[in-house]
Enzyme design. Structure first.
Site, mmCIF file in Angstrom:
data_model
loop_
_atom_site.group_PDB
_atom_site.id
_atom_site.type_symbol
_atom_site.label_atom_id
_atom_site.label_comp_id
_atom_site.label_asym_id
_atom_site.label_seq_id
_atom_site.Cartn_x
_atom_site.Cartn_y
_atom_site.Cartn_z
ATOM 1 N N GLU A 1 0.581 -1.128 -0.072
ATOM 2 C CA GLU A 1 0.297 -0.237 0.591
ATOM 3 C C GLU A 1 0.416 1.086 -0.050
ATOM 4 O O GLU A 1 0.370 1.810 -0.904
ATOM 5 C CB GLU A 1 -1.038 0.131 1.158
ATOM 6 C CG GLU A 1 -1.691 1.530 1.349
ATOM 7 C CD GLU A 1 -2.966 1.441 0.599
ATOM 8 O OE1 GLU A 1 -3.289 2.783 0.415
ATOM 9 O OE2 GLU A 1 -3.281 0.786 -0.721
ATOM 10 N N HIS B 1 2.314 1.900 -2.786
ATOM 11 C CA HIS B 1 1.158 2.447 -4.435
ATOM 12 C C HIS B 1 0.893 4.070 -3.472
ATOM 13 O O HIS B 1 1.230 4.493 -4.890
ATOM 14 C CB HIS B 1 0.113 1.188 -4.204
ATOM 15 C CG HIS B 1 -0.947 2.169 -5.125
ATOM 16 N ND1 HIS B 1 -0.964 2.253 -6.363
ATOM 17 C CD2 HIS B 1 -2.782 2.362 -4.313
ATOM 18 C CE1 HIS B 1 -2.101 2.816 -6.770
ATOM 19 N NE2 HIS B 1 -3.646 2.382 -5.753
ATOM 20 N N HIS C 1 -13.030 3.506 -9.321
ATOM 21 C CA HIS C 1 -11.567 4.080 -8.690
ATOM 22 C C HIS C 1 -10.928 3.473 -9.547
ATOM 23 O O HIS C 1 -9.924 4.446 -10.508
ATOM 24 C CB HIS C 1 -11.222 3.099 -7.178
ATOM 25 C CG HIS C 1 -10.486 3.908 -7.096
ATOM 26 N ND1 HIS C 1 -9.255 2.763 -6.942
ATOM 27 C CD2 HIS C 1 -9.502 4.616 -6.902
ATOM 28 C CE1 HIS C 1 -7.953 3.551 -6.472
ATOM 29 N NE2 HIS C 1 -7.723 4.633 -6.999
ATOM 30 N N HIS D 1 -20.870 -10.638 -16.624
ATOM 31 C CA HIS D 1 -19.007 -9.549 -16.514
ATOM 32 C C HIS D 1 -19.023 -11.009 -17.844
ATOM 33 O O HIS D 1 -18.439 -10.459 -18.685
ATOM 34 C CB HIS D 1 -18.606 -10.022 -15.615
ATOM 35 C CG HIS D 1 -17.147 -9.437 -15.701
ATOM 36 N ND1 HIS D 1 -17.058 -7.964 -16.860
ATOM 37 C CD2 HIS D 1 -15.824 -9.932 -16.386
ATOM 38 C CE1 HIS D 1 -15.605 -8.103 -17.174
ATOM 39 N NE2 HIS D 1 -15.300 -9.698 -17.122
ATOM 40 N N HIS E 1 -4.687 -9.933 -16.324
ATOM 41 C CA HIS E 1 -6.245 -9.412 -16.973
ATOM 42 C C HIS E 1 -6.548 -8.161 -16.537
ATOM 43 O O HIS E 1 -7.170 -8.065 -17.821
ATOM 44 C CB HIS E 1 -7.510 -10.409 -15.789
ATOM 45 C CG HIS E 1 -8.587 -10.300 -15.959
ATOM 46 N ND1 HIS E 1 -8.514 -10.783 -16.674
ATOM 47 C CD2 HIS E 1 -9.655 -9.550 -15.654
ATOM 48 C CE1 HIS E 1 -10.267 -10.987 -16.822
ATOM 49 N NE2 HIS E 1 -10.846 -10.196 -16.402
#
Length: 302
Positions: free
Chosen positions: A59, A62, A124, A216, A278
């Site tokens: 985190e 990031h 987001h 999806h 992905h």
């Protein structure tokens, strides 16, 4: 010489935002969103954390990379606003790149400090894609406008195909949002097999985690078919502009790899490498679609 620096910086800026997108995926899929607690911009009350937990460092990294990328985006935006003021697209993208990078940061901060719903958390990732696409288009324009002997690319794209690219980009964004929603509702393994869903053609009940993932899948299948049909049309009717078919062919490869990585996520019970791939493939795919949409809009303006 200054143009050379701008070209290099534009690529670095796009690459930095691309890394931010992937690191955001890493944060989500390693359960590191609260690695720094509910503190922002500090990490567990510290400027540089001393905790040994890997979630904390994921985190924190990031956040650090996002901060560096934000500074780069602002510098590039100001630079091209001055250097490429005659290019209308450049000024629009300068504003949008700054807007999206800070909106992305705000949504990330909000998720940590206040907590947010799955709907907003999925958004987001979508905002992150818009941020990357803006910077990719900036790099495209910078190289196009500043390379010696280069000229503005205005392919003979008909208005119908321009609208196809625009609608395809919008639809892709919806598919991407549905994929992010799958992840943030912990529905990635709602269907534990493929192509069936828990041994059924249609999931039961439909309003469930299996139903979220199934939706999806259906949207993604339509996307693949749409890209294939668009590529076939361009190969038949735009033979004088092979660049369109090349971009679409690469796009088809990326969307195919994205689909394969999605299947492998299920088969490997959410192996991290396939979760990251992905996100990587769909980010690259969306960036190429935005280039096609921009080229189509150029032709429509002339």
């Amino acid at each position: 010489m200054k143009d050379r620096y701008l070209r290099v910086l534009s690529l670095i800026g796009a690459a930095a935002v691309f890394i931010v997108v992937l690191m955001g995926t890493l944060v989500t899929n390693t359960g590191s969103a609260y690695g720094c607690g509910n503190n922002w911009p500090l990490c567990n009350g510290q400027v540089i954390p001393t905790a040994q937990a890997h979630q904390t460092w994921i985190e924190f990294s990031h956040r650090a990379v996002s901060g560096i990328a934000s500074i780069l985006v602002v510098i590039i935006a100001v630079w091209i606003w001055i250097r490429l003021k005659q290019v209308r697209e450049a000024r629009f993208l300068a504003v949008s790149s700054v807007f999206f990078i800070f909106l992305q940061a705000f949504l990330g901060m909000g998720a940590v400090v206040w907590g947010q719903s799955s709907v907003v958390l999925a958004l987001h990732f979508g905002v992150s894609l818009l941020s990357f696409s803006s910077n990719l288009l900036i790099a495209f324009i910078v190289w196009e406008e500043t390379l010696p002997h280069s000229r503005r690319i205005v392919p003979p794209i008909r208005k119908g195909m321009t609208w196809n690219f625009i609608l395809l980009s919008i639809y892709t964004y919806i598919v991407i949002y549905s994929g992010a929603f799958v992840r943030h509702t912990q529905s990635s393994l709602g269907c534990t097999d493929f192509p069936l869903c828990n041994g059924r053609i249609f999931p039961e009940p439909l309003i469930s985690k299996a139903g979220v993932q199934y939706l999806h899948r259906a949207l993604a299948l339509i996307l693949v078919i749409w890209v294939i049909l668009t590529l076939i049309h361009c190969m038949r009717h735009y033979q004088s502009t092979p660049s369109l078919s090349i971009i679409l062919f690469v796009s088809l490869i990326l969307v195919f790899l994205q689909a394969v990585s999605g299947i492998l996520i299920i088969e490997t019970k959410m192996a991290l490498v396939f979760l990251l791939l992905h996100a990587l493939f769909i980010t690259g795919f969306y960036g190429l679609l935005m280039i096609l949409a921009m080229l189509g809009l150029r032709r429509s303006e002339n």
